[in-house]
Design an enzyme around this catalytic site. Structure first.
Site, PDB file in Angstrom:
ATOM      1  N   GLY A 180       0.752  -1.256   0.000  1.00 22.56           N
ATOM      2  CA  GLY A 180       0.000   0.000   0.000  1.00 22.56           C
ATOM      3  C   GLY A 180       0.775   1.295   0.000  1.00 22.56           C
ATOM      4  O   GLY A 180       0.167   2.347  -0.220  1.00 22.56           O
ATOM      5  N   GLY A 182       3.105   2.514  -2.083  1.00 24.71           N
ATOM      6  CA  GLY A 182       3.677   2.973  -3.357  1.00 24.71           C
ATOM      7  C   GLY A 182       3.073   4.286  -3.848  1.00 24.71           C
ATOM      8  O   GLY A 182       1.910   4.588  -3.588  1.00 24.71           O
ATOM      9  N   CYS A 185       0.206   3.631  -6.060  1.00 25.05           N
ATOM     10  CA  CYS A 185      -0.603   2.520  -5.572  1.00 25.05           C
ATOM     11  C   CYS A 185      -1.883   3.071  -4.951  1.00 25.05           C
ATOM     12  O   CYS A 185      -1.847   4.069  -4.246  1.00 25.05           O
ATOM     13  CB  CYS A 185       0.235   1.788  -4.535  1.00 25.05           C
ATOM     14  SG  CYS A 185      -0.694   0.732  -3.461  1.00 25.05           S
TER      15      CYS A 185
END
Ligand code: 5GP
Length: 346
Positions: A180, A182, A185
């Protein structure tokens, strides 16, 4: 249902406290590391920063540019066999290039064929799934490890100590940590799942080191100071996507927007990536990545110097002559986000 009350932290929630030091210059700091991997028993020497196996950053050109600085690349998995064989036949620099793959049978078969021809030129392998908690990943790792006892295997992604231990016991040398965080992301927003990255690194590093394994902190670094925090928290390697995107080595087209030069960068689970590589988003799933335009930044060289300079500076502030000493000499102080932003601009 249960609520964990322990405080979990992200990079932005902490700063590194300065410590007394006898170092007089950043040039005295050695930021390379030496490792002997638990399972492959192979030796590594280099600067433990890896370009992510995203299609913009996990490129051959990035590998060549980073090798000049002893950094590594996890190649993206969309190169065909001929391209991979040609790359691995090149006289290798001093850095590690990871062959990346997913966990499907075609992924395995492709690897088997390439490895058969490339032989020992492929030393490093990265097995990558968004959710490293599945039985399918564990089964795949066990199969791969028993077929290839001497590859150095990085796999993930996970965010907790017990799954880190599981993967290391199954044959993984370097556990990839991060769900989670990134830059492109959207998993946290789409699914509500995730784990603050600094705490994930601290907890997974502790679990891995207890078994003589290593971890790679993957995602969430937006500045050189975040890499210093990741290493300070116990990461053995740090993986970067967004910080290395937007450069010539990414091979993306340069576009103009409002008079500025930009480069496209998208998550590997974004709609854009799924349309490009899988013919669209399957109707049972949602995209978990986004598509952004980053400022075009020219060759990656300058960015690398900036990153290495930042990590060296952190070592100087805490008196770590070697990167290895950074985590031992790190005391984090918790800060409010607002305070961190003020410090961050200095
Ligand atoms: P960054 O350095 O850009 O913050 O993070 C890079 C990492 O983000 C990658 O190495 C990978 O683990 C993760 N990532 C890349 N694309 C996606 C995506 O589309 N969805 C999710 N959930 N993670 C992604």
């Amino acid at each position: 249902m249960r609520i964990e009350q322990d405080m979990k932290l992200d990079f932005k929630d902490v700063l590194i406290r300065p410590k007394r030091s006898t170092l007089t210059s950043r040039s005295e700091v050695d930021i390379s590391r030496d490792y002997v991997f638990l399972h492959s028993k192979r030796k590594y020497q280099g600067i433990p920063i890896i370009a992510s196996n995203m299609d913009a950053t996990g490129t051959f050109d990035m590998a060549r540019a980073l090798a000049a600085h002893q950094l590594s690349v996890a190649l993206h998995k969309y190169y065909d066999e001929a391209e991979l064989l040609a790359f691995f036949a090149e006289p290798s620099g001093s850095s590690a290039s990871f062959y990346s793959m997913g966990i499907t049978l075609p992924d395995y078969e492709k690897f088997r064929r390439v490895k058969e021809q490339a032989g020992d030129k492929i030393e490093y392998v990265c097995v990558d799934v968004a959710n490293g908690y599945t039985k399918a990943l564990v089964g795949f790792i066990q199969k791969l490890r028993s077929a290839y006892p001497d590859i150095t295997l990085m796999a993930g992604n996970v965010v907790t100590g017990e799954m880190t231990e599981e993967l290391i016991l199954d044959g993984v040398d370097i556990v990839k940590v991060g769900i989670g965080p990134g830059s492109v992301c959207t998993t946290r927003r789409v699914s509500g799942v995730g784990y603050p990255q600094l705490s994930a690194i601290i907890e997974c590093a502790d679990a891995a080191h207890g078994l003589h394994g290593l971890i790679c902190a993957d995602g969430g670094c937006t500045s050189p100071g975040d890499l210093a925090k990741a290493f300070g928290a116990g990461a053995d390697f740090v993986m970067l996507g967004g910080m290395l995107a937007g450069h010539d080595e990414c091979g993306s087209d340069i576009v103009e927007q409002d008079g500025m030069l930009k480069m496209r960068f998208y998550g590997m689970s974004s709609r854009e990536a799924m349309e490009k590589y899988a013919g669209g988003v399957a109707d049972y799933r949602a995209a978990e990545g986004k598509d952004v335009l980053l400022d075009y930044r020219g060759p990656v060289e300058n960015t690398v110097q900036e990153i290495l300079g930042g990590v060296r500076s952190a070592c100087t502030y805490v008196g770590a002559r070697k990167l290895k000493e950074l985590s031992k000499r790190t005391t984090f102080i918790r800060v409010t986000q607002q305070l961190n932003e003020v410090f961050g601009s200095n």
